[in-house]
Scaffold this active site. Sequence first.
Site, mmCIF file in Angstrom:
data_model
loop_
_atom_site.group_PDB
_atom_site.id
_atom_site.type_symbol
_atom_site.label_atom_id
_atom_site.label_comp_id
_atom_site.label_asym_id
_atom_site.label_seq_id
_atom_site.Cartn_x
_atom_site.Cartn_y
_atom_site.Cartn_z
ATOM 1 N N LEU A 128 -16.454 28.740 21.491
ATOM 2 C CA LEU A 128 -17.388 28.388 22.583
ATOM 3 C C LEU A 128 -17.200 29.467 23.869
ATOM 4 O O LEU A 128 -16.246 30.046 23.867
ATOM 5 C CB LEU A 128 -16.693 27.048 23.026
ATOM 6 C CG LEU A 128 -17.121 25.741 22.558
ATOM 7 C CD1 LEU A 128 -16.225 24.529 23.275
ATOM 8 C CD2 LEU A 128 -18.591 25.540 22.714
ATOM 9 N N ASP A 129 -18.440 29.734 24.356
ATOM 10 C CA ASP A 129 -18.346 30.825 25.412
ATOM 11 C C ASP A 129 -17.279 30.294 26.425
ATOM 12 O O ASP A 129 -17.154 29.059 26.721
ATOM 13 C CB ASP A 129 -19.855 31.020 26.063
ATOM 14 C CG ASP A 129 -20.665 31.568 25.051
ATOM 15 O OD1 ASP A 129 -20.058 32.395 24.006
ATOM 16 O OD2 ASP A 129 -21.784 31.738 25.083
#
Length: 275
Positions: free
Chosen positions: A26-27
């Site tokens: 996930l960013d």
Amino acid sequence: MTSARAVARVKRLLPNKTKVGHTGTLDPLASGLLVLLIGRSTRLSRYVTGLDKTYTATARFGAVSDTLDAEGEISPLHTPMPGEAEIHATLPTLTGEILQVPPMVSALKRGGVRLYDLHRRGVTVEREPRTVTIHTFDLLALDPEEQTASFEVSCSSGTYVRTLISDLAERLGTGAYLTTLRRTRVGDLPLQEATLPENLNTMTLYNHIIQPSRVVSHLPRVEVGEEGELAVRSGRALPAQGLRGSFRVEREGALLAVYRDGAGRARAEVVLCGR
């Protein structure tokens, strides 16, 4: 929390040397569902990372970011906020198979260097557009005063939602950047079944571990008996099943392996059980 830190936190709760791996980062800006695989199930990673994803996203219009999200350098455009009808009319143009140029701030590599490292050095390189699939792109809410809009996006793996938001804004004659992103589904696994990392301890962790067969429930299922299980445990070939692509081999609900037809036989890709 980064994906690596989430893995480390869970690993500390398990017996020493237990393997733990995630199925897609996930960013830093993003929150939501992160699917972790434990022990032998880490071998199933290839069947999970490519699954479709669903996100909710909020974007601010009337400005652009050099990273396409709120963590970059923001430049106001002083353009009017698009109306609800205008947004609804434009969303179908970004649905289905589309070409998408990966952002400079991404983990893709160019010449062995990740693009986000090049961006930090002030270097911009040409990126080839890639085909992605946007299954649904829906407007959830609009706030003209704050110049923000919220969306739900269901897409193929490898889609950059911040690029999607930027492309939408460009088609609307303005700019926008991502302010929040939340992953709500990976394949058939919903966020509602996840738990917060801080709620996990050595006792509660085991209440949240799901069976491997659920993780690959999108694959066709083949049931075997005792003889078939013995063959699988030895890694031997099975009779061809006439199925296209990978399929899961189970006995009484327990996932034994993932096989694939080829050359008149079904051969193991991943075996979870063994002698």
